[in-house]
Design a protein around this motif. Sequence first.
Motif, PDB file in Angstrom:
ATOM      1  N   GLU A  31      17.402   3.936   5.592  1.00 39.92           N
ATOM      2  CA  GLU A  31      17.192   5.121   6.423  1.00 39.92           C
ATOM      3  C   GLU A  31      16.180   6.066   5.776  1.00 39.92           C
ATOM      4  O   GLU A  31      15.308   6.615   6.452  1.00 39.92           O
ATOM      5  CB  GLU A  31      18.541   5.822   6.628  1.00 39.92           C
ATOM      6  N   ARG A  32      16.269   6.224   4.451  1.00 38.08           N
ATOM      7  CA  ARG A  32      15.359   7.151   3.767  1.00 38.08           C
ATOM      8  C   ARG A  32      13.931   6.645   3.762  1.00 38.08           C
ATOM      9  O   ARG A  32      12.976   7.415   3.834  1.00 38.08           O
ATOM     10  CB  ARG A  32      15.838   7.366   2.311  1.00 38.08           C
ATOM     11  N   LEU A  33      13.745   5.337   3.677  1.00 39.12           N
ATOM     12  CA  LEU A  33      12.407   4.746   3.611  1.00 39.12           C
ATOM     13  C   LEU A  33      11.885   4.312   4.978  1.00 39.12           C
ATOM     14  O   LEU A  33      10.857   3.644   5.077  1.00 39.12           O
ATOM     15  CB  LEU A  33      12.403   3.543   2.660  1.00 39.12           C
ATOM     16  N   CYS A  34      12.590   4.708   6.046  1.00 43.50           N
ATOM     17  CA  CYS A  34      12.194   4.354   7.415  1.00 43.50           C
ATOM     18  C   CYS A  34      12.104   2.849   7.613  1.00 43.50           C
ATOM     19  O   CYS A  34      11.173   2.331   8.246  1.00 43.50           O
ATOM     20  CB  CYS A  34      10.868   5.024   7.799  1.00 43.50           C
ATOM     21  N   VAL A  60      -0.499   4.601   8.325  1.00 40.35           N
ATOM     22  CA  VAL A  60       0.680   5.170   7.667  1.00 40.35           C
ATOM     23  C   VAL A  60       1.676   5.593   8.745  1.00 40.35           C
ATOM     24  O   VAL A  60       1.439   6.566   9.485  1.00 40.35           O
ATOM     25  CB  VAL A  60       0.305   6.379   6.795  1.00 40.35           C
ATOM     26  N   HIS A  61       2.786   4.863   8.850  1.00 41.81           N
ATOM     27  CA  HIS A  61       3.793   5.154   9.868  1.00 41.81           C
ATOM     28  C   HIS A  61       5.058   4.372   9.533  1.00 41.81           C
ATOM     29  O   HIS A  61       5.056   3.531   8.617  1.00 41.81           O
ATOM     30  CB  HIS A  61       3.294   4.758  11.262  1.00 41.81           C
ATOM     31  N   ALA A  62       6.133   4.660  10.229  1.00 41.45           N
ATOM     32  CA  ALA A  62       7.346   3.865  10.066  1.00 41.45           C
ATOM     33  C   ALA A  62       7.037   2.409  10.422  1.00 41.45           C
ATOM     34  O   ALA A  62       6.230   2.128  11.317  1.00 41.45           O
ATOM     35  CB  ALA A  62       8.455   4.407  10.965  1.00 41.45           C
ATOM     36  N   HIS A  98       0.800  -1.224   0.000  1.00 40.53           N
ATOM     37  CA  HIS A  98       0.000   0.000   0.000  1.00 40.53           C
ATOM     38  C   HIS A  98       0.833   1.275   0.000  1.00 40.53           C
ATOM     39  O   HIS A  98       0.407   2.287  -0.564  1.00 40.53           O
ATOM     40  CB  HIS A  98      -0.941  -0.013   1.205  1.00 40.53           C
ATOM     41  N   TYR A  99       2.007   1.223   0.622  1.00 36.88           N
ATOM     42  CA  TYR A  99       2.772   2.459   0.798  1.00 36.88           C
ATOM     43  C   TYR A  99       4.193   2.385   0.255  1.00 36.88           C
ATOM     44  O   TYR A  99       5.001   3.284   0.478  1.00 36.88           O
ATOM     45  CB  TYR A  99       2.776   2.845   2.283  1.00 36.88           C
ATOM     46  N   GLY A 100       4.503   1.301  -0.439  1.00 36.88           N
ATOM     47  CA  GLY A 100       5.786   1.228  -1.142  1.00 36.88           C
ATOM     48  C   GLY A 100       7.014   1.211  -0.269  1.00 36.88           C
ATOM     49  O   GLY A 100       8.072   1.683  -0.684  1.00 36.88           O
ATOM     50  N   SER A 101       6.899   0.674   0.940  1.00 33.42           N
ATOM     51  CA  SER A 101       8.066   0.606   1.832  1.00 33.42           C
ATOM     52  C   SER A 101       8.944  -0.570   1.406  1.00 33.42           C
ATOM     53  O   SER A 101       8.861  -1.666   1.945  1.00 33.42           O
ATOM     54  CB  SER A 101       7.623   0.453   3.289  1.00 33.42           C
ATOM     55  N   GLU A 102       9.791  -0.298   0.408  1.00 28.72           N
ATOM     56  CA  GLU A 102      10.599  -1.362  -0.196  1.00 28.72           C
ATOM     57  C   GLU A 102      11.887  -0.777  -0.735  1.00 28.72           C
ATOM     58  O   GLU A 102      11.908   0.336  -1.276  1.00 28.72           O
ATOM     59  CB  GLU A 102       9.812  -2.022  -1.329  1.00 28.72           C
ATOM     60  N   ILE A 103      12.985  -1.507  -0.568  1.00 29.00           N
ATOM     61  CA  ILE A 103      14.271  -1.132  -1.134  1.00 29.00           C
ATOM     62  C   ILE A 103      14.935  -2.387  -1.678  1.00 29.00           C
ATOM     63  O   ILE A 103      14.559  -3.510  -1.324  1.00 29.00           O
ATOM     64  CB  ILE A 103      15.201  -0.458  -0.094  1.00 29.00           C
ATOM     65  N   PHE A 104      15.921  -2.194  -2.553  1.00 33.95           N
ATOM     66  CA  PHE A 104      16.613  -3.371  -3.085  1.00 33.95           C
ATOM     67  C   PHE A 104      18.017  -2.984  -3.521  1.00 33.95           C
ATOM     68  O   PHE A 104      18.378  -1.812  -3.570  1.00 33.95           O
ATOM     69  CB  PHE A 104      15.827  -3.990  -4.242  1.00 33.95           C
ATOM     70  N   GLU A 105      18.792  -3.991  -3.850  1.00 35.65           N
ATOM     71  CA  GLU A 105      20.133  -3.814  -4.389  1.00 35.65           C
ATOM     72  C   GLU A 105      20.338  -4.776  -5.549  1.00 35.65           C
ATOM     73  O   GLU A 105      19.536  -5.701  -5.760  1.00 35.65           O
ATOM     74  CB  GLU A 105      21.205  -4.048  -3.321  1.00 35.65           C
ATOM     75  N   PRO A 156      19.344  -8.590  -3.265  1.00 34.63           N
ATOM     76  CA  PRO A 156      18.875  -8.398  -1.886  1.00 34.63           C
ATOM     77  C   PRO A 156      17.736  -7.380  -1.891  1.00 34.63           C
ATOM     78  O   PRO A 156      17.802  -6.371  -2.602  1.00 34.63           O
ATOM     79  CB  PRO A 156      20.115  -7.834  -1.166  1.00 34.63           C
ATOM     80  N   PHE A 157      16.723  -7.606  -1.076  1.00 37.29           N
ATOM     81  CA  PHE A 157      15.651  -6.626  -0.962  1.00 37.29           C
ATOM     82  C   PHE A 157      15.015  -6.692   0.420  1.00 37.29           C
ATOM     83  O   PHE A 157      15.095  -7.711   1.123  1.00 37.29           O
ATOM     84  CB  PHE A 157      14.602  -6.801  -2.062  1.00 37.29           C
ATOM     85  N   MET A 158      14.395  -5.595   0.811  1.00 40.66           N
ATOM     86  CA  MET A 158      13.742  -5.503   2.116  1.00 40.66           C
ATOM     87  C   MET A 158      12.405  -4.805   1.948  1.00 40.66           C
ATOM     88  O   MET A 158      12.283  -3.884   1.132  1.00 40.66           O
ATOM     89  CB  MET A 158      14.608  -4.716   3.102  1.00 40.66           C
ATOM     90  N   PHE A 159      11.419  -5.246   2.705  1.00 39.98           N
ATOM     91  CA  PHE A 159      10.118  -4.591   2.621  1.00 39.98           C
ATOM     92  C   PHE A 159       9.441  -4.547   3.986  1.00 39.98           C
ATOM     93  O   PHE A 159       9.655  -5.415   4.837  1.00 39.98           O
ATOM     94  CB  PHE A 159       9.206  -5.285   1.603  1.00 39.98           C
ATOM     95  N   GLY A 160       8.640  -3.498   4.171  1.00 40.28           N
ATOM     96  CA  GLY A 160       7.839  -3.385   5.372  1.00 40.28           C
ATOM     97  C   GLY A 160       6.675  -4.353   5.332  1.00 40.28           C
ATOM     98  O   GLY A 160       6.034  -4.527   4.287  1.00 40.28           O
ATOM     99  N   ASN A 161       6.402  -4.983   6.474  1.00 46.64           N
ATOM    100  CA  ASN A 161       5.413  -6.069   6.476  1.00 46.64           C
ATOM    101  C   ASN A 161       4.423  -5.939   7.628  1.00 46.64           C
ATOM    102  O   ASN A 161       3.955  -6.942   8.161  1.00 46.64           O
ATOM    103  CB  ASN A 161       6.149  -7.420   6.549  1.00 46.64           C
ATOM    104  N   ASP A 162       4.102  -4.717   8.020  1.00 48.59           N
ATOM    105  CA  ASP A 162       3.068  -4.537   9.035  1.00 48.59           C
ATOM    106  C   ASP A 162       1.711  -4.949   8.461  1.00 48.59           C
ATOM    107  O   ASP A 162       1.395  -4.627   7.317  1.00 48.59           O
ATOM    108  CB  ASP A 162       2.987  -3.071   9.480  1.00 48.59           C
ATOM    109  N   GLU A 163       0.906  -5.612   9.270  1.00 55.89           N
ATOM    110  CA  GLU A 163      -0.414  -6.045   8.812  1.00 55.89           C
ATOM    111  C   GLU A 163      -1.454  -5.030   9.242  1.00 55.89           C
ATOM    112  O   GLU A 163      -2.403  -5.326   9.987  1.00 55.89           O
ATOM    113  CB  GLU A 163      -0.707  -7.444   9.352  1.00 55.89           C
ATOM    114  N   SER A 164      -1.266  -3.814   8.752  1.00 58.08           N
ATOM    115  CA  SER A 164      -2.118  -2.702   9.160  1.00 58.08           C
ATOM    116  C   SER A 164      -2.090  -1.637   8.078  1.00 58.08           C
ATOM    117  O   SER A 164      -1.073  -1.455   7.400  1.00 58.08           O
ATOM    118  CB  SER A 164      -1.625  -2.118  10.487  1.00 58.08           C
ATOM    119  N   LEU A 165      -3.194  -0.906   7.919  1.00 56.71           N
ATOM    120  CA  LEU A 165      -3.264   0.144   6.910  1.00 56.71           C
ATOM    121  C   LEU A 165      -2.840   1.508   7.444  1.00 56.71           C
ATOM    122  O   LEU A 165      -2.934   2.504   6.735  1.00 56.71           O
ATOM    123  CB  LEU A 165      -4.688   0.235   6.342  1.00 56.71           C
TER     124      LEU A 165
END
Length: 354
Positions: free
Chosen positions: A99-102, A149-151, A63-70, A138-147
């Motif tokens: 750091e930029r994507l929290c 909007v926060h770090a 939903h909020y694109g909290s994702e980074i990769f290399e 390598p990649f990382m993503f936010g995986n909170d099970e909630s809508l």
Amino acid sequence: MDIKVTLNPNPKAKPTDTSALGFGQIFTDHMFRWTWNSEEGWHNPRIVPFENLSIHPASTVLHYGSEIFEGLKAYRRADGKVQMFRPIENIRRMNNSAERLCLPQMPEEDLMQALVEFVRLEQDWTPSDKGTSLYLRPFMFGNDESLGVHAVHNAEFIIIASPVGSYYKEGLNPVKIMIEDQDVRAVRGGTGYAKCGGNYAASNRAGERAEQQGYSQVLWLDGVERKYIEEVGAMNVMFKINGEIVTPKLTGSILPGITRKSCIEFLKSEGIEVSERLLSVEELAQAMTDGTLEEAWGCGTAAVISPIGELCYKDHKYIINNNEIGELSQHLYDSITGIQWGEVEDKFGWIVEV
């Protein structure tokens, strides 16, 4: 870090025809996974069989694109050993992106251990033909099970790998590039210096328009004044103008490329200065008009060096170096790929053996 390894009980047959590998279409038998939450921190590092992911429909990344990769590669040398090229730079850039994507920071030494152990397990997937490699994502993503909007409070880090073919099947031929003056890739203060998926998704529209007109990629201008050169497609860009090597300075909207950094450091080691400065499209157009633009090339992990033979700006087409790869571009390509494949001595300490 104690990495638990669960071997795939049904390993796949490894491809034998490297000409059919393509890019990112075939994947190895395993993947590395590492879980984080705000209570426990990073925990449960493991190498497991490659499989589909199961995530909650409300997962933050969706939903909020909290994702980074290399993106980096492992290379097989002539003696059969496998090595990586400057992985510490990817690790540090990934933490900057996080750091930029929290997203949570990762200890450098642990991430290096994960990369080395994962590649060591999957090293038989590394092809040996010239120009081929084992691409690591390598990649990382936010995986909170909630809508909300926060770090993020929960995250997942994964490494997957794919044997890839040569980027230049038909030789190191120059490409045609269109200077984009409508869309922008990023702005200062945004996420331009981070390697996150949203930057790439937002670039596709301009790329599609360029392809429809017969161009390989676009050359991006800055997002504020639409005046200064930034990147070419998904790569950094460099020019030789009247003997001066110029590359756009890192202003916060440009990805700090590892191949870019390697080109600069290599050239300086040979006594060739590189100007990291603002380069206006007007200056570039003038250099194209009066013939002082001697060479132009993109630089990035996939291609290493991608020579530019034609630039189009406001419907004017300019041919660079007779649409041939320049002497300096060829020298950079031969030297850096030579180090990557173990054919040239690494005088910089860039190589990490597996």
